[in-house]
Design a protein around this motif. Structure first.
Motif, mmCIF file in Angstrom:
data_model
loop_
_atom_site.group_PDB
_atom_site.id
_atom_site.type_symbol
_atom_site.label_atom_id
_atom_site.label_comp_id
_atom_site.label_asym_id
_atom_site.label_seq_id
_atom_site.Cartn_x
_atom_site.Cartn_y
_atom_site.Cartn_z
ATOM 1 N N VAL A 6 0.857 -1.189 0.000
ATOM 2 C CA VAL A 6 0.000 0.000 0.000
ATOM 3 C C VAL A 6 0.892 1.237 0.000
ATOM 4 C CG1 VAL A 6 -1.791 1.278 1.235
ATOM 5 C CG2 VAL A 6 -1.840 -1.237 1.207
ATOM 6 N N LEU A 7 0.678 2.096 -0.989
ATOM 7 C CA LEU A 7 1.508 3.278 -1.204
ATOM 8 C C LEU A 7 0.773 4.533 -0.723
ATOM 9 C CD1 LEU A 7 2.491 2.382 -4.873
ATOM 10 C CD2 LEU A 7 3.846 1.925 -2.826
ATOM 11 N N VAL A 8 1.459 5.340 0.076
ATOM 12 C CA VAL A 8 0.854 6.551 0.659
ATOM 13 C C VAL A 8 1.705 7.751 0.250
ATOM 14 C CG1 VAL A 8 0.102 7.699 2.769
ATOM 15 C CG2 VAL A 8 0.002 5.189 2.604
ATOM 16 N N HIS A 9 1.105 8.680 -0.481
ATOM 17 C CA HIS A 9 1.822 9.838 -1.015
ATOM 18 C C HIS A 9 2.107 10.874 0.061
ATOM 19 C CE1 HIS A 9 -1.668 12.551 -0.826
ATOM 20 N NE2 HIS A 9 -2.403 11.503 -1.176
ATOM 21 N N PRO A 35 6.324 -6.598 -9.630
ATOM 22 C CA PRO A 35 5.943 -7.899 -10.193
ATOM 23 C C PRO A 35 4.433 -8.102 -10.211
ATOM 24 C CG PRO A 35 7.764 -8.149 -8.648
ATOM 25 C CD PRO A 35 7.290 -6.740 -8.515
ATOM 26 N N SER A 36 3.976 -8.887 -11.181
ATOM 27 C CA SER A 36 2.540 -9.067 -11.396
ATOM 28 C C SER A 36 1.863 -9.851 -10.278
ATOM 29 C CB SER A 36 2.287 -9.762 -12.734
ATOM 30 O OG SER A 36 2.909 -11.036 -12.751
ATOM 31 N N ASP A 37 2.637 -10.612 -9.490
ATOM 32 C CA ASP A 37 2.007 -11.370 -8.407
ATOM 33 C C ASP A 37 2.037 -10.614 -7.080
ATOM 34 O OD1 ASP A 37 4.742 -11.623 -8.222
ATOM 35 O OD2 ASP A 37 4.702 -13.718 -7.564
ATOM 36 N N VAL A 38 2.388 -9.333 -7.134
ATOM 37 C CA VAL A 38 2.248 -8.440 -5.989
ATOM 38 C C VAL A 38 1.005 -7.596 -6.196
ATOM 39 C CG1 VAL A 38 3.258 -6.455 -4.780
ATOM 40 C CG2 VAL A 38 4.722 -8.354 -5.501
ATOM 41 N N ARG A 39 0.169 -7.490 -5.173
ATOM 42 C CA ARG A 39 -0.974 -6.577 -5.259
ATOM 43 C C ARG A 39 -0.527 -5.221 -4.741
ATOM 44 N NH1 ARG A 39 -6.825 -6.639 -2.004
ATOM 45 N NH2 ARG A 39 -7.872 -5.154 -3.392
ATOM 46 N N VAL A 40 -0.768 -4.177 -5.518
ATOM 47 C CA VAL A 40 -0.313 -2.844 -5.129
ATOM 48 C C VAL A 40 -1.478 -1.871 -5.224
ATOM 49 C CG1 VAL A 40 0.563 -2.409 -7.468
ATOM 50 C CG2 VAL A 40 1.398 -1.038 -5.557
ATOM 51 N N ILE A 41 -1.628 -1.070 -4.175
ATOM 52 C CA ILE A 41 -2.724 -0.106 -4.051
ATOM 53 C C ILE A 41 -2.130 1.232 -3.637
ATOM 54 C CG2 ILE A 41 -4.858 0.481 -2.818
ATOM 55 C CD1 ILE A 41 -4.995 -2.613 -2.167
ATOM 56 N N ALA A 42 -2.485 2.296 -4.325
ATOM 57 C CA ALA A 42 -2.069 3.647 -3.956
ATOM 58 C C ALA A 42 -3.300 4.413 -3.488
ATOM 59 C CB ALA A 42 -1.408 4.359 -5.130
ATOM 60 N N VAL A 43 -3.196 5.021 -2.337
ATOM 61 C CA VAL A 43 -4.342 5.652 -1.674
ATOM 62 C C VAL A 43 -4.187 7.171 -1.691
ATOM 63 C CG1 VAL A 43 -5.614 5.838 0.508
ATOM 64 C CG2 VAL A 43 -4.614 3.641 -0.171
ATOM 65 N N ASP A 44 -5.272 7.871 -1.974
ATOM 66 C CA ASP A 44 -5.294 9.330 -1.848
ATOM 67 C C ASP A 44 -5.678 9.719 -0.423
ATOM 68 O OD1 ASP A 44 -4.629 10.115 -4.472
ATOM 69 O OD2 ASP A 44 -6.696 9.829 -5.157
ATOM 70 N N ILE A 104 -8.400 -5.756 4.017
ATOM 71 C CA ILE A 104 -6.958 -5.962 4.173
ATOM 72 C C ILE A 104 -6.588 -5.688 5.633
ATOM 73 C CG2 ILE A 104 -4.664 -5.218 3.442
ATOM 74 C CD1 ILE A 104 -5.930 -4.352 0.787
ATOM 75 N N PRO A 105 -6.405 -6.719 6.447
ATOM 76 C CA PRO A 105 -6.116 -6.485 7.870
ATOM 77 C C PRO A 105 -4.700 -5.983 8.130
ATOM 78 C CG PRO A 105 -6.117 -8.833 7.395
ATOM 79 C CD PRO A 105 -6.578 -8.144 6.141
ATOM 80 N N ALA A 106 -3.762 -6.314 7.242
ATOM 81 C CA ALA A 106 -2.378 -5.857 7.392
ATOM 82 C C ALA A 106 -1.715 -5.908 6.019
ATOM 83 C CB ALA A 106 -1.615 -6.723 8.383
ATOM 84 N N ALA A 107 -0.694 -5.096 5.843
ATOM 85 C CA ALA A 107 -0.020 -5.031 4.544
ATOM 86 C C ALA A 107 1.352 -4.407 4.748
ATOM 87 C CB ALA A 107 -0.837 -4.201 3.550
ATOM 88 N N HIS A 108 2.136 -4.385 3.671
ATOM 89 C CA HIS A 108 3.388 -3.638 3.646
ATOM 90 C C HIS A 108 3.053 -2.192 3.275
ATOM 91 C CE1 HIS A 108 5.757 -7.330 3.814
ATOM 92 N NE2 HIS A 108 4.927 -7.838 2.911
ATOM 93 N N LEU A 109 3.417 -1.247 4.136
ATOM 94 C CA LEU A 109 3.086 0.162 3.908
ATOM 95 C C LEU A 109 4.314 0.927 3.436
ATOM 96 C CD1 LEU A 109 0.816 1.086 6.960
ATOM 97 C CD2 LEU A 109 0.186 0.028 4.781
ATOM 98 N N VAL A 110 4.100 1.749 2.413
ATOM 99 C CA VAL A 110 5.148 2.611 1.875
ATOM 100 C C VAL A 110 4.675 4.051 2.013
ATOM 101 C CG1 VAL A 110 6.514 3.206 -0.158
ATOM 102 C CG2 VAL A 110 5.789 0.823 0.209
ATOM 103 N N GLY A 111 5.442 4.886 2.689
ATOM 104 C CA GLY A 111 5.054 6.282 2.880
ATOM 105 C C GLY A 111 6.126 7.227 2.391
ATOM 106 N N TRP A 112 5.721 8.209 1.632
ATOM 107 C CA TRP A 112 6.643 9.198 1.058
ATOM 108 C C TRP A 112 6.443 10.540 1.749
ATOM 109 C CZ3 TRP A 112 5.501 11.798 -4.289
ATOM 110 C CH2 TRP A 112 6.542 12.688 -4.611
ATOM 111 N N SER A 113 7.518 11.120 2.278
ATOM 112 C CA SER A 113 7.494 12.456 2.853
ATOM 113 C C SER A 113 6.471 12.520 3.993
ATOM 114 C CB SER A 113 7.200 13.484 1.754
ATOM 115 O OG SER A 113 7.467 14.795 2.180
ATOM 116 N N MET A 114 5.452 13.355 3.899
ATOM 117 C CA MET A 114 4.409 13.362 4.919
ATOM 118 C C MET A 114 3.780 11.979 5.065
ATOM 119 S SD MET A 114 0.938 15.700 5.149
ATOM 120 C CE MET A 114 0.071 14.825 3.824
#
Length: 370
Positions: free
Chosen positions: A38-41, A58-67, A101-111
Motif C-alpha cells: 500500500v503506497l501513501v503519497h 511484479p505481477s504477483d504483488v498486489r499494489v494499491i495507492a491511496v489518496d 486488508i487487515p495488514a499489509a506492507h506500507l510505503v510512505g513518502w514524505s508526509m
C-alpha cells in the motif's frame, strides 16, 4: 485523472469518507497480505505520483495507492491538526478495512512516511518503507533530540506556506513562469537537477489535486511573540506536522517491530539537515530577516533525527535498512526507480521472480541489521 497503462482508479466508501485509490488491472484481490503493498503519497501530491513504480512491480504483488483526504480524488474533508496525522492514518485504516486488508506492507513518502509511522503505532503492519520521510519529530521547530524550541512552535505550520504558491494551486497553474508555480516547485524541490522524466505534466497534475479549501492545505496560523512572528494553528495539512501536534518517535517501543526500509537522497531539498523549507534554516541563510541565531532558532536536523530514532529502533531489537542515494532529491522512486524497486522488494521479502542480484552502484546501503 491521467492514468498510465495498466492503472485503474476507483472511489470506495469507507465509514469515515469516500477515498480514491489506484490499482493495477489484473491484480488479484485474494493476494495474501505478505505480497500486498500500500503506497501513501506525501504533501501536495496524490496517488498519481506512484504510477510508474506500480507498473514496475511484479505481477504477483498486489499494489494499491491511496489518496489522503484533501488530495487526489478523496474527499476534501477538513483536517483536525491537533491530532497530528491521525486523521490521515485513521482514514487509511478505514480504507484497508473496506478493502478487507487487515495488514499489509506500507510505503510512505514524505508526509506519507509520518502517516505510516502513525499507522504502525495504532495497527499491525508487515513492514514500513519510509521514502524521504518527515522527521519522527515533525517538520520544523525542534532540536536534534526532538525537544521543541518554543512553547507555541513558532515558525511551523500553516503560517509558513507561501501565499502565491497556494493561490497558484487554487488556480491550477501549470506554467513555469514563476518560482512559486507548482511546476517550478516540483523541479526545485521534489527532484534533483539531473531528473528528466517524461511524465512531468502528470506529476504537476497530481500536485494540482491538492485542496486549498479551509481545513485542507495549508492550514491556519496564529500570531507569535517568537521569531518569525507566527506559530502553528489547529487545522489543515501543514499543522499536522508541527511538533506541537506530531511525534511518532514512539515507534522505538513498538512490539512486535516491523522491519523498516529508509530510502532517501543526498540532494533532498525538503527533508534535510539543511532544508530550504525550514524557516530557521532560511533565517540562517538570511532569506528570512531577523533570525535570532542558532541558540534560539537552529535549523532542524531532519535526517539526523530520523537516523537517531531508527538507530534506537535497531538497538531495541528492530530491523532497519538504510539506503542513501547519492545526488537524488526528494523522490527516489521517480529518479532511481530500479534502485527503489529492488530495495522495496527486498524489504517485503519478495520471493517471486528474481530481481537483479547485484546492488546498483548509485545506492549505498549504510546499515542493514536485525
Amino acid at each position: 485523472m491521467t492514468l498510465l497503462d495498466g492503472i485503474t482508479s476507483r472511489t470506495i466508501d469507507t465509514r469515515r469518507l469516500s477515498v480514491g485509490i489506484l490499482e493495477r488491472a489484473g491484480d488479484d484481490p485474494a493476494t495474501p497480505a505478505e505480497r500486498t503493498v500500500v503506497l501513501v503519497h506525501g504533501n501536495v501530491s496524490s496517488s498519481l505520483f506512484w504510477q510508474e513504480i506500480m507498473q514496475d512491480l511484479p505481477s504477483d504483488v498486489r499494489v494499491i495507492a491511496v489518496d489522503l483526504r484533501g488530495f487526489g480524488s478523496t474527499e476534501n474533508a477538513p483536517i483536525d491538526a491537533t491530532r497530528g496525522v491521525r486523521d490521515f492514518s485513521d482514514d487509511l485504516f478505514a480504507t484497508l478495512e473496506s478493502l478487507g486488508i487487515p495488514a499489509a506492507h506500507l510505503v510512505g513518502w514524505s508526509m506519507g512516511g509520518g502517516v505510516v509511522m502513525q499507522y504502525a503505532l495504532d495497527h499491525p503492519v508487515l513492514s514500513l518503507t519510509l521514502q524521504a520521510p518527515v522527521s519522527p519529530y515533525g517538520f520544523g521547530g525542534t532540536r536534534r533530540d526532538g525537544s521543541r524550541l518554543t512553547d507555541d512552535d513558532a515558525g511551523t505550520g500553516g503560517g509558513g506556506a507561501n501565499p502565491d504558491f497556494v493561490q497558484r494551486l487554487t488556480d491550477r497553474d501549470t506554467t513555469d513562469e514563476a518560482q512559486t508555480s507548482p511546476r517550478s516547485v516540483f523541479r526545485s524541490g521534489y527532484v534533483s537537477g539531473g531528473y528528466a522524466g517524461e511524465n512531468e505534466d502528470l506529476w504537476v497534475e497530481s500536485m494540482l489535486t491538492t485542496s486549498t479549501a479551509e481545513g485542507n492545505y495549508p492550514g491556519d496560523g496564529v500570531a507569535s511573540d517568537n521569531w518569525p512572528g507566527f506559530a502553528a494553528g489547529t487545522i489543515g495539512v501543514l499543522n499536522t506536522m508541527s511538533p506541537k501536534h506530531f511525534d511518532v518517535s514512539a515507534i522505538v517501543q513498538l512490539s512486535p517491530k516491523p522491519p523498516i526500509l529508509w530510502i532517501h537522497g543526498t540532494a533532498d531539498a525538503i527533508v534535510s539537515d539543511t532544508s530550504f523549507f525550514d524557516l530557521n534554516y532560511l533565517g540562517q541563510l538570511g532569506v528570512v530577516p531577523g533570525w535570532p541565531g542558532a541558540d534560539v532558532a537552529p535549523a532542524q536536523e531532519m535526517v539526523s533525527q530520523t537516523r537517531d530514532v531508527l538507530d534506537a529502533y535497531r538497538a531495541a531489537g528492530g530491523s532497519v535498512t538504510e539506503v542513501e542515494l547519492e545526488g537524488v532529491g526528494h523522490a527516489p522512486h521517480l529518479e532511481r526507480p530500479a534502485e527503489f524497486r529492488q530495495a522495496l522488494l527486498a524489504a517485503i521479502g519478495y520471493l517471486g521472480t528474481p530481481v537483479d542480484p547485484a546492488p546498483p552502484t548509485e545506492a549505498i546501503i549504510l546499515r542493514s541489521a536485525d
